[in-house]
Design an enzyme around this catalytic site. Sequence first.
Site, PDB file in Angstrom:
ATOM      1  N   ASN A 219     -25.777  88.118  13.719  1.00 32.90           N
ATOM      2  CA  ASN A 219     -24.409  87.650  13.477  1.00 32.90           C
ATOM      3  C   ASN A 219     -24.448  86.381  12.635  1.00 32.90           C
ATOM      4  O   ASN A 219     -25.518  85.918  12.254  1.00 32.90           O
ATOM      5  CB  ASN A 219     -23.682  87.426  14.809  1.00 32.90           C
ATOM      6  CG  ASN A 219     -24.381  86.375  15.640  1.00 32.90           C
ATOM      7  OD1 ASN A 219     -24.432  85.209  15.273  1.00 32.90           O
ATOM      8  ND2 ASN A 219     -24.970  86.785  16.772  1.00 32.90           N
ATOM      9  N   LYS A 297     -40.728 101.947   9.697  1.00 33.39           N
ATOM     10  CA  LYS A 297     -39.450 101.886   8.994  1.00 33.39           C
ATOM     11  C   LYS A 297     -38.754 103.250   9.037  1.00 33.39           C
ATOM     12  O   LYS A 297     -39.369 104.273   8.717  1.00 33.39           O
ATOM     13  CB  LYS A 297     -39.697 101.457   7.541  1.00 33.39           C
ATOM     14  CG  LYS A 297     -38.428 101.286   6.752  1.00 33.39           C
ATOM     15  CD  LYS A 297     -38.693 100.933   5.300  1.00 33.39           C
ATOM     16  CE  LYS A 297     -37.384 101.011   4.529  1.00 33.39           C
ATOM     17  NZ  LYS A 297     -37.588 101.074   3.094  1.00 33.39           N
ATOM     18  N   PRO A 314     -29.063  91.167  28.492  1.00 33.91           N
ATOM     19  CA  PRO A 314     -28.753  90.343  29.679  1.00 33.91           C
ATOM     20  C   PRO A 314     -27.772  89.245  29.277  1.00 33.91           C
ATOM     21  O   PRO A 314     -27.839  88.728  28.157  1.00 33.91           O
ATOM     22  CB  PRO A 314     -30.108  89.739  30.057  1.00 33.91           C
ATOM     23  CG  PRO A 314     -30.940  89.819  28.815  1.00 33.91           C
ATOM     24  CD  PRO A 314     -30.462  91.025  28.065  1.00 33.91           C
ATOM     25  N   ASP A 315     -26.872  88.893  30.185  1.00 26.73           N
ATOM     26  CA  ASP A 315     -25.966  87.766  29.924  1.00 26.73           C
ATOM     27  C   ASP A 315     -26.659  86.497  30.425  1.00 26.73           C
ATOM     28  O   ASP A 315     -26.741  86.250  31.629  1.00 26.73           O
ATOM     29  CB  ASP A 315     -24.621  87.990  30.628  1.00 26.73           C
ATOM     30  CG  ASP A 315     -23.586  86.971  30.158  1.00 26.73           C
ATOM     31  OD1 ASP A 315     -23.937  85.771  30.035  1.00 26.73           O
ATOM     32  OD2 ASP A 315     -22.429  87.365  29.907  1.00 26.73           O
ATOM     33  N   ILE A 316     -27.150  85.725  29.479  1.00 22.05           N
ATOM     34  CA  ILE A 316     -27.963  84.545  29.829  1.00 22.05           C
ATOM     35  C   ILE A 316     -27.118  83.521  30.577  1.00 22.05           C
ATOM     36  O   ILE A 316     -27.520  82.965  31.594  1.00 22.05           O
ATOM     37  CB  ILE A 316     -28.573  83.920  28.557  1.00 22.05           C
ATOM     38  CG1 ILE A 316     -29.383  84.982  27.803  1.00 22.05           C
ATOM     39  CG2 ILE A 316     -29.442  82.725  28.895  1.00 22.05           C
ATOM     40  CD1 ILE A 316     -29.819  84.561  26.410  1.00 22.05           C
ATOM     41  N   PHE A 334     -19.761  78.633  25.793  1.00 21.25           N
ATOM     42  CA  PHE A 334     -18.826  78.670  24.682  1.00 21.25           C
ATOM     43  C   PHE A 334     -18.030  79.956  24.743  1.00 21.25           C
ATOM     44  O   PHE A 334     -18.524  80.968  25.246  1.00 21.25           O
ATOM     45  CB  PHE A 334     -19.567  78.624  23.336  1.00 21.25           C
ATOM     46  CG  PHE A 334     -19.820  77.221  22.858  1.00 21.25           C
ATOM     47  CD1 PHE A 334     -20.797  76.446  23.457  1.00 21.25           C
ATOM     48  CD2 PHE A 334     -19.081  76.683  21.819  1.00 21.25           C
ATOM     49  CE1 PHE A 334     -21.031  75.140  23.029  1.00 21.25           C
ATOM     50  CE2 PHE A 334     -19.301  75.391  21.380  1.00 21.25           C
ATOM     51  CZ  PHE A 334     -20.280  74.618  21.984  1.00 21.25           C
ATOM     52  N   LYS A 348     -13.264  83.788  30.934  1.00 16.38           N
ATOM     53  CA  LYS A 348     -14.725  83.693  30.789  1.00 16.38           C
ATOM     54  C   LYS A 348     -15.308  82.697  31.782  1.00 16.38           C
ATOM     55  O   LYS A 348     -16.383  82.909  32.336  1.00 16.38           O
ATOM     56  CB  LYS A 348     -15.073  83.270  29.361  1.00 16.38           C
ATOM     57  CG  LYS A 348     -15.978  84.253  28.653  1.00 16.38           C
ATOM     58  CD  LYS A 348     -16.066  84.027  27.166  1.00 16.38           C
ATOM     59  CE  LYS A 348     -15.654  85.298  26.451  1.00 16.38           C
ATOM     60  NZ  LYS A 348     -15.769  85.215  25.007  1.00 16.38           N
ATOM     61  N   LYS A 352     -18.062  84.266  34.116  1.00 20.39           N
ATOM     62  CA  LYS A 352     -19.465  83.852  33.948  1.00 20.39           C
ATOM     63  C   LYS A 352     -19.929  82.901  35.040  1.00 20.39           C
ATOM     64  O   LYS A 352     -21.122  82.724  35.237  1.00 20.39           O
ATOM     65  CB  LYS A 352     -19.639  83.180  32.590  1.00 20.39           C
ATOM     66  CG  LYS A 352     -19.153  84.029  31.419  1.00 20.39           C
ATOM     67  CD  LYS A 352     -20.267  84.419  30.512  1.00 20.39           C
ATOM     68  CE  LYS A 352     -19.728  85.175  29.309  1.00 20.39           C
ATOM     69  NZ  LYS A 352     -20.783  85.656  28.433  1.00 20.39           N
TER      70      LYS A 352
END
Length: 407
Positions: A219, A297, A314-316, A334, A348, A352
């Site tokens: 990203n 490739k 995984p959601d750190i 964030f 969130k 979280k």
Amino acid sequence: MSEVSLNTRRILLIVGGGIAAYKALELVRLLRKAGAEVRAVLTDGGAQFVTPLSLAALTGHPVHQALFSPDDETTMGHIELSRWADLVVVAPATAGLIAKAANGLADDLASTTLLATDKRVLMAPAMNVRMWQHPAVQANVARLGGFDGLHGVALVGPDDGEMACGEFGPGRMAEPAAVFAAIRTLLADAGGRPLAGRRAVVTAGPTFEPIDPVRGLTNRSSGKQGYAIAAALAERGAEVTLISGPVGLDAPDGVHRVWVETAVEMKVAVDAALPADIAVMSAAVADWRVDGVASGKIKKAPGGPPSLALIENPDILAGLSAPGPKRPALVIGFAAETRDLEENARAKLSRKGCDWIIGNDVSDDVFGADSNSVTLFRRGVADEIWPRQSKADVALTLVDRIVDHFA
Ligand code: CTP
């Protein structure tokens, strides 16, 4: 390095008489650009080289010149002026000013201010090489450096080089950038290191999830905001581990950087950096990775493009926020949102389980930019909307809140 900020710091600049006085103007420009407020005292000698008008225009304040001036004493007298500052800077510092300061002589505004101040003083000497090397000047310099505590004067320069008078050797005033760097260091010391003894872990940048050995999913996070936060935490004394995805930024001074590529590697690195008191998860972690990364490739095939199967990363942040012996005392996440910032960020915060969320409005040009507009969301506390400011200032404001939290 992150952008340097001296936001709201106050500098009293005393400009002595010397050809190097022109460098004081550039110094004011650098200080103002970094957000500092500058007031200037111009000696009679200084006024032979730069005009009060140029200093007033650059500082945005009237210039103080006379000790016994009814105007000055009613607006901001010399005692008040000497206390107003966070740091007093003498540039250029002539042999005469150095001699007065070393011997407690107070016969004009500059020398009186130097005696009256309760702040640190930085001097940038500038004079002919013979004068600088004269034992009388050297004795005065040694004396200034030897005063106890706050009264000890710090020096920057002089530099070696060709002098305006044609001679060569030490005596040239340090360049404005070097004086600026010395100011920054002294202010960091003066501001203290309230986070000394605390450990912090910061994630920053994007992750890169491979598809095959040459391709991947990533990203547009630049890492600038996370790097600025790591720098600000380290400046306030924290021991910082910065876990960074692939970005083109230098590690901030005093920060231990760990490079990672994927979300899974980032999670392993975060776990390895524990225990920590403070966690700031600013990385833009990819939500998914490719299931079954190809070992070679992937070639174009007649059957058309391959389909990629994705699995969740995984959601750190959520993992770190879960109750447990290793949970950092303060976990900050964030929320990058393009709409309904408050609703999404508050959701969130509970989903979280972290303590604070920095809601980031990414609907305009944030990725890679140097400024950012954010809102701080905390449980049970009203939203704090911060004005659009540089990422360095967002970092400093956040770290101020962190310092308050632990105070
Ligand atoms: N985060 C994380 N691990 C992930 C995904 C996100 O640690 N696998 C962290 C980010 O570093 C950030 C916060 O979670 O501090 C929120 O990231 P964001 O991408 O806004 O949230 P998501 O959970 O991905 O939610 P959504 O994409 O639905 O908005």
